[in-house]
Design a protein around this motif. Structure first.
Motif, PDB file in Angstrom:
ATOM      1  N   GLN A  84     -57.540 -20.874 -13.981  1.00 41.24           N
ATOM      2  CA  GLN A  84     -56.833 -22.120 -13.689  1.00 41.24           C
ATOM      3  C   GLN A  84     -57.436 -22.835 -12.493  1.00 41.24           C
ATOM      4  OE1 GLN A  84     -52.770 -20.833 -13.240  1.00 41.24           O
ATOM      5  NE2 GLN A  84     -52.361 -20.832 -15.441  1.00 41.24           N
ATOM      6  N   LYS A  85     -57.846 -22.076 -11.439  1.00 42.41           N
ATOM      7  CA  LYS A  85     -58.459 -22.688 -10.259  1.00 42.41           C
ATOM      8  C   LYS A  85     -59.777 -23.367 -10.624  1.00 42.41           C
ATOM      9  CE  LYS A  85     -56.487 -19.646  -6.714  1.00 42.41           C
ATOM     10  NZ  LYS A  85     -56.793 -18.575  -5.728  1.00 42.41           N
ATOM     11  N   LYS A  86     -60.584 -22.692 -11.427  1.00 39.29           N
ATOM     12  CA  LYS A  86     -61.855 -23.279 -11.842  1.00 39.29           C
ATOM     13  C   LYS A  86     -61.638 -24.558 -12.630  1.00 39.29           C
ATOM     14  CE  LYS A  86     -64.429 -18.920 -11.945  1.00 39.29           C
ATOM     15  NZ  LYS A  86     -65.127 -17.933 -12.793  1.00 39.29           N
ATOM     16  N   THR A  87     -60.631 -24.554 -13.508  1.00 37.24           N
ATOM     17  CA  THR A  87     -60.326 -25.743 -14.298  1.00 37.24           C
ATOM     18  C   THR A  87     -59.847 -26.877 -13.405  1.00 37.24           C
ATOM     19  OG1 THR A  87     -59.685 -24.300 -16.141  1.00 37.24           O
ATOM     20  CG2 THR A  87     -59.008 -26.612 -16.272  1.00 37.24           C
ATOM     21  N   ALA A  88     -58.961 -26.557 -12.428  1.00 39.32           N
ATOM     22  CA  ALA A  88     -58.425 -27.569 -11.519  1.00 39.32           C
ATOM     23  C   ALA A  88     -59.516 -28.143 -10.624  1.00 39.32           C
ATOM     24  CB  ALA A  88     -57.320 -26.967 -10.667  1.00 39.32           C
ATOM     25  N   THR A  89     -60.496 -27.335 -10.232  1.00 37.40           N
ATOM     26  CA  THR A  89     -61.601 -27.805  -9.389  1.00 37.40           C
ATOM     27  C   THR A  89     -62.532 -28.718 -10.166  1.00 37.40           C
ATOM     28  OG1 THR A  89     -61.512 -25.727  -8.154  1.00 37.40           O
ATOM     29  CG2 THR A  89     -63.504 -27.074  -7.912  1.00 37.40           C
ATOM     30  N   ALA A  90     -62.749 -28.437 -11.412  1.00 36.21           N
ATOM     31  CA  ALA A  90     -63.663 -29.236 -12.230  1.00 36.21           C
ATOM     32  C   ALA A  90     -63.087 -30.612 -12.548  1.00 36.21           C
ATOM     33  CB  ALA A  90     -64.008 -28.498 -13.516  1.00 36.21           C
ATOM     34  N   GLU A  91     -61.752 -30.729 -12.748  1.00 35.30           N
ATOM     35  CA  GLU A  91     -61.124 -31.990 -13.128  1.00 35.30           C
ATOM     36  C   GLU A  91     -61.203 -33.054 -12.032  1.00 35.30           C
ATOM     37  OE1 GLU A  91     -57.256 -31.070 -14.449  1.00 35.30           O
ATOM     38  OE2 GLU A  91     -57.906 -30.269 -16.393  1.00 35.30           O
ATOM     39  N   PRO A  92     -60.814 -32.766 -10.741  1.00 36.09           N
ATOM     40  CA  PRO A  92     -60.935 -33.794  -9.693  1.00 36.09           C
ATOM     41  C   PRO A  92     -62.372 -34.250  -9.480  1.00 36.09           C
ATOM     42  CG  PRO A  92     -59.523 -32.022  -8.964  1.00 36.09           C
ATOM     43  CD  PRO A  92     -60.154 -31.587 -10.234  1.00 36.09           C
ATOM     44  N   ALA A  93     -63.328 -33.381  -9.623  1.00 39.84           N
ATOM     45  CA  ALA A  93     -64.733 -33.750  -9.437  1.00 39.84           C
ATOM     46  C   ALA A  93     -65.139 -34.822 -10.430  1.00 39.84           C
ATOM     47  CB  ALA A  93     -65.613 -32.514  -9.590  1.00 39.84           C
ATOM     48  N   SER A  94     -64.745 -34.650 -11.670  1.00 40.32           N
ATOM     49  CA  SER A  94     -65.095 -35.646 -12.684  1.00 40.32           C
ATOM     50  C   SER A  94     -64.373 -36.957 -12.433  1.00 40.32           C
ATOM     51  CB  SER A  94     -64.749 -35.107 -14.077  1.00 40.32           C
ATOM     52  OG  SER A  94     -63.369 -34.845 -14.156  1.00 40.32           O
ATOM     53  N   THR A  95     -63.119 -36.894 -11.880  1.00 40.18           N
ATOM     54  CA  THR A  95     -62.353 -38.105 -11.582  1.00 40.18           C
ATOM     55  C   THR A  95     -63.013 -38.902 -10.468  1.00 40.18           C
ATOM     56  OG1 THR A  95     -60.336 -36.932 -12.200  1.00 40.18           O
ATOM     57  CG2 THR A  95     -60.073 -38.979 -10.964  1.00 40.18           C
ATOM     58  N   ARG A  96     -63.508 -38.203  -9.407  1.00 40.09           N
ATOM     59  CA  ARG A  96     -64.167 -38.882  -8.292  1.00 40.09           C
ATOM     60  C   ARG A  96     -65.460 -39.561  -8.741  1.00 40.09           C
ATOM     61  NH1 ARG A  96     -62.527 -34.234  -5.444  1.00 40.09           N
ATOM     62  NH2 ARG A  96     -64.622 -33.344  -5.589  1.00 40.09           N
ATOM     63  N   VAL A  97     -66.173 -38.916  -9.652  1.00 39.60           N
ATOM     64  CA  VAL A  97     -67.404 -39.520 -10.165  1.00 39.60           C
ATOM     65  C   VAL A  97     -67.115 -40.828 -10.880  1.00 39.60           C
ATOM     66  CG1 VAL A  97     -69.269 -39.230 -11.826  1.00 39.60           C
ATOM     67  CG2 VAL A  97     -68.628 -37.348 -10.326  1.00 39.60           C
ATOM     68  N   GLU A  98     -66.042 -40.867 -11.667  1.00 37.70           N
ATOM     69  CA  GLU A  98     -65.677 -42.088 -12.384  1.00 37.70           C
ATOM     70  C   GLU A  98     -65.286 -43.196 -11.423  1.00 37.70           C
ATOM     71  OE1 GLU A  98     -62.688 -41.030 -15.118  1.00 37.70           O
ATOM     72  OE2 GLU A  98     -64.032 -39.857 -16.412  1.00 37.70           O
ATOM     73  N   SER A  99     -64.494 -42.881 -10.344  1.00 29.04           N
ATOM     74  CA  SER A  99     -64.075 -43.895  -9.382  1.00 29.04           C
ATOM     75  C   SER A  99     -65.265 -44.428  -8.606  1.00 29.04           C
ATOM     76  CB  SER A  99     -63.031 -43.317  -8.431  1.00 29.04           C
ATOM     77  OG  SER A  99     -63.599 -42.305  -7.634  1.00 29.04           O
ATOM     78  N   ALA A 100     -66.248 -43.575  -8.332  1.00 35.07           N
ATOM     79  CA  ALA A 100     -67.454 -44.031  -7.629  1.00 35.07           C
ATOM     80  C   ALA A 100     -68.204 -45.058  -8.463  1.00 35.07           C
ATOM     81  CB  ALA A 100     -68.353 -42.845  -7.307  1.00 35.07           C
ATOM     82  N   LYS A 101     -68.243 -44.849  -9.747  1.00 32.10           N
ATOM     83  CA  LYS A 101     -68.911 -45.812 -10.617  1.00 32.10           C
ATOM     84  C   LYS A 101     -68.152 -47.136 -10.678  1.00 32.10           C
ATOM     85  CE  LYS A 101     -70.992 -42.322 -13.626  1.00 32.10           C
ATOM     86  NZ  LYS A 101     -71.014 -41.763 -14.998  1.00 32.10           N
ATOM     87  N   ALA A 102     -66.827 -47.088 -10.571  1.00 34.51           N
ATOM     88  CA  ALA A 102     -65.993 -48.277 -10.738  1.00 34.51           C
ATOM     89  C   ALA A 102     -65.914 -49.120  -9.476  1.00 34.51           C
ATOM     90  CB  ALA A 102     -64.594 -47.867 -11.183  1.00 34.51           C
ATOM     91  N   THR A 103     -66.279 -48.591  -8.257  1.00 33.10           N
ATOM     92  CA  THR A 103     -66.136 -49.318  -6.985  1.00 33.10           C
ATOM     93  C   THR A 103     -67.501 -49.712  -6.449  1.00 33.10           C
ATOM     94  OG1 THR A 103     -64.205 -47.964  -6.532  1.00 33.10           O
ATOM     95  CG2 THR A 103     -65.120 -49.225  -4.667  1.00 33.10           C
ATOM     96  N   PRO A 104     -67.935 -50.998  -6.626  1.00 31.56           N
ATOM     97  CA  PRO A 104     -69.248 -51.422  -6.109  1.00 31.56           C
ATOM     98  C   PRO A 104     -69.194 -51.670  -4.606  1.00 31.56           C
ATOM     99  CG  PRO A 104     -68.177 -53.259  -7.181  1.00 31.56           C
ATOM    100  CD  PRO A 104     -67.274 -52.079  -7.372  1.00 31.56           C
ATOM    101  N   VAL A 105     -70.333 -51.561  -3.927  1.00 29.91           N
ATOM    102  CA  VAL A 105     -70.436 -51.809  -2.492  1.00 29.91           C
ATOM    103  C   VAL A 105     -70.752 -53.284  -2.281  1.00 29.91           C
ATOM    104  CG1 VAL A 105     -71.675 -51.207  -0.385  1.00 29.91           C
ATOM    105  CG2 VAL A 105     -71.216 -49.471  -2.116  1.00 29.91           C
ATOM    106  N   GLN A 106     -69.943 -53.944  -1.421  1.00 30.26           N
ATOM    107  CA  GLN A 106     -70.120 -55.371  -1.187  1.00 30.26           C
ATOM    108  C   GLN A 106     -71.010 -55.589   0.028  1.00 30.26           C
ATOM    109  OE1 GLN A 106     -66.279 -57.058  -0.785  1.00 30.26           O
ATOM    110  NE2 GLN A 106     -65.707 -56.724  -2.928  1.00 30.26           N
ATOM    111  N   ASN A 107     -71.996 -56.522  -0.066  1.00 30.99           N
ATOM    112  CA  ASN A 107     -72.863 -56.907   1.056  1.00 30.99           C
ATOM    113  C   ASN A 107     -72.425 -58.258   1.594  1.00 30.99           C
ATOM    114  OD1 ASN A 107     -74.515 -54.639   0.830  1.00 30.99           O
ATOM    115  ND2 ASN A 107     -75.601 -55.593  -0.907  1.00 30.99           N
ATOM    116  N   VAL A 108     -72.285 -58.390   2.908  1.00 27.25           N
ATOM    117  CA  VAL A 108     -71.818 -59.625   3.544  1.00 27.25           C
ATOM    118  C   VAL A 108     -72.889 -60.120   4.497  1.00 27.25           C
ATOM    119  CG1 VAL A 108     -70.052 -60.665   4.995  1.00 27.25           C
ATOM    120  CG2 VAL A 108     -69.427 -58.890   3.346  1.00 27.25           C
TER     121      VAL A 108
END
Length: 388
Positions: A84-108
């Motif tokens: 269960q710990k291994k499964t729980a550790t793998a799920e948040p990692a994949s979620t963070r990868v998706e959010s990183a793709k969805a949030t672009p860095v803005q240049n000002v």
């Protein structure tokens, strides 16, 4: 834990059908054939046990295997939690990868912001210089904030990339494990087919066929057959050396020189004094060996491939059992045949004989009437009762 009596015990429990009845058979045997329940009344008594000792023996054995069961449960629970710990550790990692793709860095562009503010200040009549200074400072602050956010985003992206790498590595390990399991299943299937071929040959039954020899086994014995050339006809042309954990067989070749046919260590000990060998001219040397311990061997020599002992015939012939076990099994088989024919079992026949005598006994209310066993019953202590 000893498994050598499993065949006899399985026969009993299959016949009785329930654990309670099986335990009753075991304890009734102790009652009928041993002094287990007998209590010593003095120190000079040679039979029985002091008060409470028999019960302590049963309780101690029960507690021993109960403790083993609890340990097994704990191990299973630990393995479950780790999964269960291994499964729980793998799920948040994949979620963070998706959010990183969805949030672009803005240049000002801070210079552009300042120019805009300055042009806006020139249109304002109240204190333009101070206002521009304040706005420039505010713009710098905002620019620094933007740069900090940009750095944080980059740092976040680095962490997310690490998490993504870990997730990919975990996925790769899972794939490797799955492929290993498939390889193991394929290997087991191949071993099962190979063992089926060995089982079809009496000389390799429960054993195997090798280049120079074949071997078979029962739970107590081993039979080794070493191939010899057709010109080997006399016992003087062969030499057999048997030790507790080593076997060496040599024979002469066509030049009269000694040639080693078998020379290796055994995985378990044998009773050297009980071994015998015979030369079958032009065919093989047959060696019979008695195992020191009753167990199934997965190889004859330690350096040969192992067989799958789960695919062999692990049943034991009745002749290997003691007289009491044989008589018990014969009785169970007899009772089973009687039940299928709709006839009373041996125990029921004995009970009917006792009831028939009690039926016509002096003082019986049924004396002189036709015998009807349905009106009487007999408890385990042998007391006959009249059914209501």
């Amino acid at each position: 834990m000893d498994e050598k009596y499993d065949s006899a015990l399985l026969g009993i429990i299959q016949h009785e059908g329930k654990i309670e009845k099986f335990l009753n058979v075991v304890l009734s045997f102790l009652y009928r054939r041993t002094d287990f329940y007998r209590i010593m009344k003095s120190k000079n008594d040679r039979l029985g046990f002091p008060p409470g000792v028999s019960l302590k023996m049963i309780t101690s054995i029960f507690q021993h295997y109960d403790a083993l069961t609890r340990k097994d449960d704990e191990l299973r629970e630990e393995m479950k939690q780790e999964t269960q710990k291994k499964t729980a550790t793998a799920e948040p990692a994949s979620t963070r990868v998706e959010s990183a793709k969805a949030t672009p860095v803005q240049n000002v562009d801070s210079n552009k912001t300042c120019d805009t503010k300055q042009s806006h200040a020139s249109l304002t009549p109240l204190n333009p210089v101070g206002q521009c200074d304040e706005e420039i400072e505010g713009t710098k602050t905002n620019s620094e904030d933007v740069r900090m956010d940009s750095n944080e985003t980059a740092s976040d992206g680095f962490v997310k990339n690490e998490s993504q790498s870990e997730s990919i590595a975990a996925s790769d390990r899972t794939k490797e494990k799955t492929s290993e399991e498939k390889d193991d299943e394929a290997e087991d299937s191949e071993l099962a087919k190979q063992q089926a071929a060995f089982q079809a040959n009496p000389e390799s039954y429960n054993g195997a066929i090798r280049d120079n020899y074949s071997w078979s086994q029962s739970i107590t014995d081993l039979d080794l057959r070493v191939k010899v050339p057709s010109f080997i006809r006399k016992g003087r042309d062969v030499q057999v050396d048997i030790a507790k954990k080593h076997v060496k067989v040599v024979h002469k070749d066509d030049q009269g020189q000694w040639r080693v046919a078998v020379n290796g260590d055994l995985p378990w000990e044998i009773n050297k004094e009980e071994c015998m060998w015979t030369l079958n001219p032009g065919e093989n040397i047959h060696i019979n060996m008695e195992k020191k311990e009753e167990r199934w061997w997965d190889c004859f020599l330690t350096d040969e491939p192992k067989i799958n002992v789960r695919k062999i015939d692990a049943s034991r012939p009745m002749t290997d059992l003691d007289d009491e076990a044989q008589s018990k099994i014969e009785e169970m088989m007899y009772n089973d045949r009687r039940k299928k024919m709709g006839l009373p079992t041996a125990q029921e026949e004995k009970m009917h004989d006792v009831l028939r005598k009690a039926w016509d006994a002096e003082g019986s209310p049924f004396k002189g009437q036709p015998f009807d066993p349905s009106k009487l019953s007999m408890d385990p202590s042998g007391v006959v009762n009249m059914k209501p």
